[in-house]
Design a protein around this motif. Structure first.
Motif, PDB file in Angstrom:
ATOM      1  N   ARG A 225      44.142  51.573  39.703  1.00 19.99           N
ATOM      2  CA  ARG A 225      45.335  50.743  39.913  1.00 19.99           C
ATOM      3  C   ARG A 225      45.570  49.884  38.683  1.00 19.99           C
ATOM      4  O   ARG A 225      44.661  49.204  38.206  1.00 19.99           O
ATOM      5  CB  ARG A 225      45.144  49.858  41.142  1.00 19.99           C
ATOM      6  CG  ARG A 225      44.993  50.632  42.461  1.00 19.99           C
ATOM      7  CD  ARG A 225      44.711  49.648  43.603  1.00 19.99           C
ATOM      8  NE  ARG A 225      43.568  48.806  43.250  1.00 19.99           N
ATOM      9  CZ  ARG A 225      43.396  47.559  43.690  1.00 19.99           C
ATOM     10  NH1 ARG A 225      44.272  47.010  44.509  1.00 19.99           N
ATOM     11  NH2 ARG A 225      42.331  46.866  43.314  1.00 19.99           N
ATOM     12  N   VAL A 226      46.776  49.910  38.178  1.00 18.92           N
ATOM     13  CA  VAL A 226      47.080  49.206  36.930  1.00 18.92           C
ATOM     14  C   VAL A 226      48.283  48.294  37.134  1.00 18.92           C
ATOM     15  O   VAL A 226      49.281  48.696  37.742  1.00 18.92           O
ATOM     16  CB  VAL A 226      47.382  50.211  35.797  1.00 18.92           C
ATOM     17  CG1 VAL A 226      47.906  49.499  34.559  1.00 18.92           C
ATOM     18  CG2 VAL A 226      46.140  51.033  35.472  1.00 18.92           C
ATOM     19  N   ALA A 227      48.193  47.078  36.609  1.00 22.21           N
ATOM     20  CA  ALA A 227      49.334  46.157  36.598  1.00 22.21           C
ATOM     21  C   ALA A 227      49.633  45.755  35.162  1.00 22.21           C
ATOM     22  O   ALA A 227      48.741  45.720  34.305  1.00 22.21           O
ATOM     23  CB  ALA A 227      49.042  44.920  37.437  1.00 22.21           C
ATOM     24  N   VAL A 228      50.903  45.463  34.919  1.00 22.19           N
ATOM     25  CA  VAL A 228      51.344  45.047  33.588  1.00 22.19           C
ATOM     26  C   VAL A 228      51.973  43.663  33.710  1.00 22.19           C
ATOM     27  O   VAL A 228      52.917  43.471  34.479  1.00 22.19           O
ATOM     28  CB  VAL A 228      52.374  46.041  33.015  1.00 22.19           C
ATOM     29  CG1 VAL A 228      52.941  45.537  31.691  1.00 22.19           C
ATOM     30  CG2 VAL A 228      51.758  47.430  32.850  1.00 22.19           C
ATOM     31  N   ALA A 229      51.465  42.731  32.952  1.00 23.79           N
ATOM     32  CA  ALA A 229      52.068  41.395  32.923  1.00 23.79           C
ATOM     33  C   ALA A 229      52.896  41.268  31.646  1.00 23.79           C
ATOM     34  O   ALA A 229      52.408  41.546  30.554  1.00 23.79           O
ATOM     35  CB  ALA A 229      50.983  40.318  32.942  1.00 23.79           C
ATOM     36  N   GLY A 230      54.137  40.868  31.801  1.00 25.88           N
ATOM     37  CA  GLY A 230      55.021  40.764  30.626  1.00 25.88           C
ATOM     38  C   GLY A 230      55.636  42.104  30.305  1.00 25.88           C
ATOM     39  O   GLY A 230      55.512  42.613  29.198  1.00 25.88           O
ATOM     40  N   GLY A 231      56.280  42.670  31.299  1.00 25.28           N
ATOM     41  CA  GLY A 231      56.726  44.050  31.145  1.00 25.28           C
ATOM     42  C   GLY A 231      58.161  44.224  30.710  1.00 25.28           C
ATOM     43  O   GLY A 231      58.642  45.352  30.640  1.00 25.28           O
ATOM     44  N   SER A 232      58.873  43.148  30.388  1.00 23.11           N
ATOM     45  CA  SER A 232      60.291  43.342  30.101  1.00 23.11           C
ATOM     46  C   SER A 232      60.616  43.381  28.609  1.00 23.11           C
ATOM     47  O   SER A 232      61.773  43.530  28.234  1.00 23.11           O
ATOM     48  CB  SER A 232      61.123  42.272  30.799  1.00 23.11           C
ATOM     49  OG  SER A 232      60.856  41.023  30.225  1.00 23.11           O
ATOM     50  N   GLY A 233      59.610  43.277  27.778  1.00 31.70           N
ATOM     51  CA  GLY A 233      59.824  43.466  26.344  1.00 31.70           C
ATOM     52  C   GLY A 233      59.669  44.939  25.994  1.00 31.70           C
ATOM     53  O   GLY A 233      59.411  45.775  26.852  1.00 31.70           O
ATOM     54  N   TYR A 234      59.851  45.262  24.710  1.00 34.39           N
ATOM     55  CA  TYR A 234      59.754  46.673  24.320  1.00 34.39           C
ATOM     56  C   TYR A 234      58.350  47.226  24.522  1.00 34.39           C
ATOM     57  O   TYR A 234      58.171  48.369  24.934  1.00 34.39           O
ATOM     58  CB  TYR A 234      60.183  46.854  22.869  1.00 34.39           C
ATOM     59  CG  TYR A 234      61.669  46.667  22.650  1.00 34.39           C
ATOM     60  CD1 TYR A 234      62.602  47.240  23.516  1.00 34.39           C
ATOM     61  CD2 TYR A 234      62.151  45.918  21.590  1.00 34.39           C
ATOM     62  CE1 TYR A 234      63.956  47.072  23.330  1.00 34.39           C
ATOM     63  CE2 TYR A 234      63.520  45.749  21.390  1.00 34.39           C
ATOM     64  CZ  TYR A 234      64.419  46.332  22.264  1.00 34.39           C
ATOM     65  OH  TYR A 234      65.762  46.171  22.078  1.00 34.39           O
TER      66      TYR A 234
ATOM     67  N   ALA B 175      52.077  46.997  39.845  1.00 35.03           N
ATOM     68  CA  ALA B 175      52.923  45.802  39.697  1.00 35.03           C
ATOM     69  C   ALA B 175      53.280  45.596  38.239  1.00 35.03           C
ATOM     70  O   ALA B 175      52.542  45.999  37.332  1.00 35.03           O
ATOM     71  CB  ALA B 175      52.200  44.566  40.222  1.00 35.03           C
ATOM     72  N   VAL B 176      54.422  44.945  38.032  1.00 40.12           N
ATOM     73  CA  VAL B 176      54.830  44.579  36.681  1.00 40.12           C
ATOM     74  C   VAL B 176      55.543  43.238  36.769  1.00 40.12           C
ATOM     75  O   VAL B 176      56.344  43.007  37.681  1.00 40.12           O
ATOM     76  CB  VAL B 176      55.721  45.666  36.054  1.00 40.12           C
ATOM     77  CG1 VAL B 176      56.932  45.995  36.907  1.00 40.12           C
ATOM     78  CG2 VAL B 176      56.162  45.272  34.649  1.00 40.12           C
ATOM     79  N   THR B 177      55.235  42.354  35.840  1.00 37.99           N
ATOM     80  CA  THR B 177      55.832  41.017  35.900  1.00 37.99           C
ATOM     81  C   THR B 177      56.777  40.777  34.727  1.00 37.99           C
ATOM     82  O   THR B 177      56.669  41.400  33.676  1.00 37.99           O
ATOM     83  CB  THR B 177      54.751  39.909  35.859  1.00 37.99           C
ATOM     84  OG1 THR B 177      54.349  39.697  34.501  1.00 37.99           O
ATOM     85  CG2 THR B 177      53.549  40.273  36.709  1.00 37.99           C
ATOM     86  N   SER B 178      57.712  39.881  34.978  1.00 38.84           N
ATOM     87  CA  SER B 178      58.608  39.401  33.928  1.00 38.84           C
ATOM     88  C   SER B 178      59.198  38.104  34.426  1.00 38.84           C
ATOM     89  O   SER B 178      59.755  38.047  35.519  1.00 38.84           O
ATOM     90  CB  SER B 178      59.722  40.414  33.668  1.00 38.84           C
ATOM     91  OG  SER B 178      60.782  39.783  32.959  1.00 38.84           O
ATOM     92  N   GLU B 179      59.112  37.083  33.608  1.00 34.63           N
ATOM     93  CA  GLU B 179      59.658  35.802  34.075  1.00 34.63           C
ATOM     94  C   GLU B 179      61.168  35.894  34.183  1.00 34.63           C
ATOM     95  O   GLU B 179      61.759  35.540  35.190  1.00 34.63           O
ATOM     96  CB  GLU B 179      59.245  34.662  33.120  1.00 34.63           C
ATOM     97  CG  GLU B 179      57.741  34.468  33.044  1.00 34.63           C
ATOM     98  CD  GLU B 179      57.034  34.603  34.396  1.00 34.63           C
ATOM     99  OE1 GLU B 179      57.238  33.737  35.275  1.00 34.63           O
ATOM    100  OE2 GLU B 179      56.268  35.588  34.600  1.00 34.63           O
TER     101      GLU B 179
ATOM    102  N   GLU C 115      58.377  41.169  38.999  1.00 39.44           N
ATOM    103  CA  GLU C 115      58.052  39.990  39.790  1.00 39.44           C
ATOM    104  C   GLU C 115      57.555  38.894  38.853  1.00 39.44           C
ATOM    105  O   GLU C 115      57.269  39.136  37.683  1.00 39.44           O
ATOM    106  CB  GLU C 115      56.979  40.338  40.830  1.00 39.44           C
ATOM    107  CG  GLU C 115      55.735  41.005  40.252  1.00 39.44           C
ATOM    108  CD  GLU C 115      54.806  41.526  41.357  1.00 39.44           C
ATOM    109  OE1 GLU C 115      53.935  40.756  41.789  1.00 39.44           O
ATOM    110  OE2 GLU C 115      54.981  42.691  41.788  1.00 39.44           O
ATOM    111  N   ALA C 116      57.521  37.664  39.356  1.00 37.68           N
ATOM    112  CA  ALA C 116      57.002  36.561  38.549  1.00 37.68           C
ATOM    113  C   ALA C 116      55.480  36.697  38.421  1.00 37.68           C
ATOM    114  O   ALA C 116      54.830  37.304  39.275  1.00 37.68           O
ATOM    115  CB  ALA C 116      57.380  35.223  39.179  1.00 37.68           C
TER     116      ALA C 116
END
Lengths: 357, 357, 357, 357
Positions: free
Chosen positions: B5-14, B33-37, B60-61
């Motif tokens: 299971r993998v999550a990415v924090a800060g996923g909205s950049g390139y 899961a993937v987050t983006s403020e 998600e936050a």
């Protein structure tokens, strides 16, 4: 002011087109003829629709003697090694000649032969040729009958390093010139490396340590080193450089980044003052402090923008220069030389600002 | 093979988008899961239409502890100085962390503080972090709980210079790295220098001698120098570089041209053999002899293409490297590290060739 | 699943390179041979450095019969009019053939002759060929021995207009298709219009009303019109279009903007529902509502992105489609057909998302 | 000739920069002031390094009354809806005003309100404004105190369709204008769609059927239709168009492709003669027959290049126009109007050829 009859030999390449564009706007110039082997018989405006309504000449085949009769000044934008013969013919006809090829830039015929892999056909004429960089050879150009207009990379490289070399501030064998050029520098003949899908989203060095502009840069920098007494024998001081050109996905422009190790600690404020002093009164050299030289600010203009930076932590001085390869790197500089040769104000016909964005 | 299971924090950049793209194709990964403020609450496919039909998550936050519960491995693609806290939280939760910021790359907290102008919040964790360049630190990465994934410029620069430094073949204080990057390297936040009409037909150096990737490059090259006994005291050998990055009008890719004066005369054939030996068995380093490294050949791929040239006339060795800044320079390399940490074949999910043209 | 032996004839153009790239990643394909007249004897990786380490074949000259022996399926990416002969040879050898030229796309040999200015060499084979657009001819493709893979512009144009035509919602003689293509669509042979400085910062229509893709588009749209009873005689309904392609300064991608006057007032919400219904279950057609189709979202992917808009004020329906001209417009679509012919899941080897940015 | 004092309000956008560049080269103009809200207090050359050594003014805040005192002619390059107030102030001060916003282009205040979603603040002034397209309104411009300079798309669209409309040769409700613009048309404020990695290798329509330039185009074309007696009542003939603009990855230039169904069969030779006659004596309209209009041939120049094609098979006439959006589409056209207003030769300061490549 009086008017002068001007002919352009080799007018169907990008440099030729820029000569036609700039000369057509020059207040003292009457364009009388333009030659092109492959487009002979075709109107200029058919080859170059941007000149429709501007230039009404038709390309003709090159016949140097006949061409010389119809002009007071001849610009030759012919390929390297193909220019020597026509230059000799025009000189014999007593005309002023501005040669944009490399054929008369190199003072030492053996060096020419080494880098251009052909023997020089008229080595006796080389001594008459003046290297056409006004910032270094203004008075000689004004007296010259034959000007060898500098290459594009050398213009950017020599101007960015000249003050450092002339003042002996850097360790000679540590000069690295990493230069980047837009694709128009490769000319107008289609070939795979310049095919759009190959050159776009693409970036690549070429001829590492082997580019033919190297001897020209070294000759001029060595001359500058020599003048300050490093070479009391009359020989040049023998500056040797690492030089790598790169092909960048843009149409026009050269950016040159040059590195050299400082002798001692150099202060950037003092260095910039020294550059300002060196280029005092120069109409076409702009020293930037707030902004960075960038080809986008000189596109279509005859400026060379320069900046000086120091990396005191690591011990390097880094200079940056930007020119339009087709203007200050070719057609504009050649016209600047013509103005000097004919006694016109140096900036005549060259004052247009860059086209941005 | 098992799935993770993998999550990415800060996923909205390139870089985040590339992590999502590559991880969605990885056979052993379940994206949880993937987050983006700034995009919290928005489906990934609305922000990134190219992932429509590929990634069905919604941004998600970021809540580090909660996120850690839903993943076995966490990729953090957060801004420098903003990553330290979440990394600490995830480590405390016992998860494997791959941090793509600079926060754990620099071993010496004072150096970090000097270049990033902030004190490190958890200096005790730095010792646990492994610099995630598999070609230099493969076995350490395999054992690591925290990997600090390298910067884009350092990846290109270290790989091109490592064999020369490790074998002590160059004069240390003559290393010049002239690097060029596509604009995606500057991230996805609009700003004037990256506005299309400013960055197109444009080329410019920035942060001359001051880029934050410098300490990272020097740390790794110094380590390589030290391992060969130049620094018997245990200290690093203190390699110092001149480094200038440039912004080039293309979307992706880094080309790095590095210069150094040779110790003695080096033979290019022997040098290339030495590089082949150094990178023997490396799946993602390709040594080119006929062609020149060019970002167009690694676009979308995890390769680093390398070439070695000598300028014996002037006494320099010139190496060239090309990577995709978002793949081998970021997302791809991070996944390569994940594969090592989890015992998967190193190339899993990373074998796609480049997209050319 | 079983594996199939595949050969590619005409592999040194951009479409050939994409076939090699995609087929090399296809789990059921064993690439056995690739031909190129001009690169025969050269390793693929020397011509295409991006495939170094990926494809180990060497280009060979085309000998259709011998080639057919070494493959179960043959992809022919040869120039128009040069493909007929090799297709016939491969068919005679009993192999499955996917022809990417136009030679078997046009059902009426006289129409072919009119637009391609050459008589068809094997008109008897035309009837066996299936037009390889899976969204319209899926079951026929699955049964076919010979597939004529659609042109790039037709793929974009037919898919964007099919639902409107099939439902008879627009005034037939008001269809305008304004299409724009990246330069890779012109192939890999250097020529002046595709020389970087000519094609960059440049934009131009070509072959207005005369492009050879016109009969292909009209044939398929007429077929769709006919199926709804407009042409009870068995003749096609004779859709005629205005079609103008443009060359755009980008490497890849087609954007097609199609206009037609509405019959009556059409509601955009209902139209979009109708499109969703028409393309229900299609893996490679994505209907966008929030975002606009843009080649950047399908770069390297097999998708056709579509959007439907109405201009009720002026009475027009405007549809927009975007594809990667080398994937859904060529190599990807051909492989999609192969999957159908062989009974593999249609998306096998084609699921990679686009490379963005 | 006499000299005139000129001020520019709103000079820090791309149109403002072009006004400064062109006006600085105009032989009869003395630039006295330039305003910018966000750059007030900053020298022009700091914001625009390409004007270093060319323009020595400093940006100031806009105070319309005070500004009017220092100039005889005022160019206003302010955002739509923000220009009305300053225009009124300058008119009250008795100065000649050239407004580059849309605020005075639309004759019907209700139409303005519909498309710009704001009530017009000074509807009484609209009647005084002349639509500044010299090719249609030359004598009115020469008499005007207030000129509303046309939008970029309308300039290209109106000029390409005017002869067809004026002669009643096309079916009115079949006009499709598919227009393409470089990114400078979107202004200089950074935003995601114009961020380099988004806009490069990208192509996308926007505001389909909803762009604010539509009413301007329809107003002028309707006027042309009306003058030929189609609307004997004095009302305009009510031309309605389908209009779709596209964003193209280039800095400058508009290419507009317009389609309309022919009334009867039109002969292309006769059509071209008709265009030559319509634009006889026009200095800035070039009719191309051999070449195709392309923004690269008008870059930096005030030309509109036009071509006429027919698709007799399908029954359409297709016209193509190319302009530089910042010159003939904005700054150049505004100066052309100034020349007319002041009785200078119309081409004064506007004769520079395009910069190619």
């Amino acid at each position: 002011m009086t008017s002068v009859r001007v002919a352009v030999a080799g007018g169907s390449g990008y440099t030729g087109a820029e000569l036609l564009r700039l000369l057509s706007q020059h207040p003292n110039v009457q364009l009388t003829a333009v030659t092109s082997e492959k487009s002979a018989g075709t109107p200029v405006s058919a080859v170059y629709p941007h000149l429709q309504g501007i230039v009404s000449l038709t390309f003709e085949a090159l016949a140097p003697e006949a061409l010389a009769e119809r002009a007071d000044v001849l610009f030759l934008a012919l390929p390297h090694t193909k220019s020597m013969g026509p230059v000799a013919s025009c000189m014999k006809a007593g005309k002023r000649v501005i040669d944009l090829s490399a054929d008369f830039r190199i003072k030492d015929p053996r060096t020419y032969e080494t880098w251009y892999q052909t023997a020089h056909a008229c080595p006796d004429l080389i001594g008459n040729a003046v290297y056409g960089l006004p910032e270094l050879h203004r008075s000689a150009i004004a007296q010259a009958r034959l000007v060898a207009s500098p290459g594009c990379y050398p213009t950017a490289a020599i101007l960015q390093l000249a003050p450092l070399i002339a003042h002996g501030l850097i360790v000679p064998d540590t000069i690295v010139i990493d230069a980047k050029s837009g694709v128009s520098g490769a000319g107008r003949s289609p070939a795979l490396p310049y095919h759009f899908p190959e050159a776009h989203e693409s970036l690549e060095p070429y001829k590492i340590g082997q580019h033919r502009h190297i001897p020209e840069i070294e000759q001029e920098l060595s001359g500058l080193a020599g003048t300050r007494g490093q070479a009391a024998t009359g020989e040049t001081a023998g500056v040797t450089i690492a030089f790598t050109p790169h092909l960048v996905p843009m149409n026009r422009g050269i950016l040159s980044t040059a590195y050299a190790r400082m002798k001692g600690k150099l202060d950037v404020v003092e260095l910039r003052a020294l550059y300002r002093d060196f280029y005092k009164g120069e109409r076409f050299v702009r020293l930037l402090e707030g902004a960075m030289p960038n080809p986008r600010h000189v596109r279509g203009a005859n400026y060379c923008d320069l900046a000086v930076h120091t990396d005191t932590r690591a011990g390097w001085v880094v200079t940056v220069s930007a020119i339009d390869n087709l203007i200050k790197g070719a057609a504009g500089q050649a016209i600047q030389a013509m103005n000097l040769m004919l006694g016109y104000p140096e900036e005549t016909g060259l004052v247009a600002p860059g086209i941005y964005p």
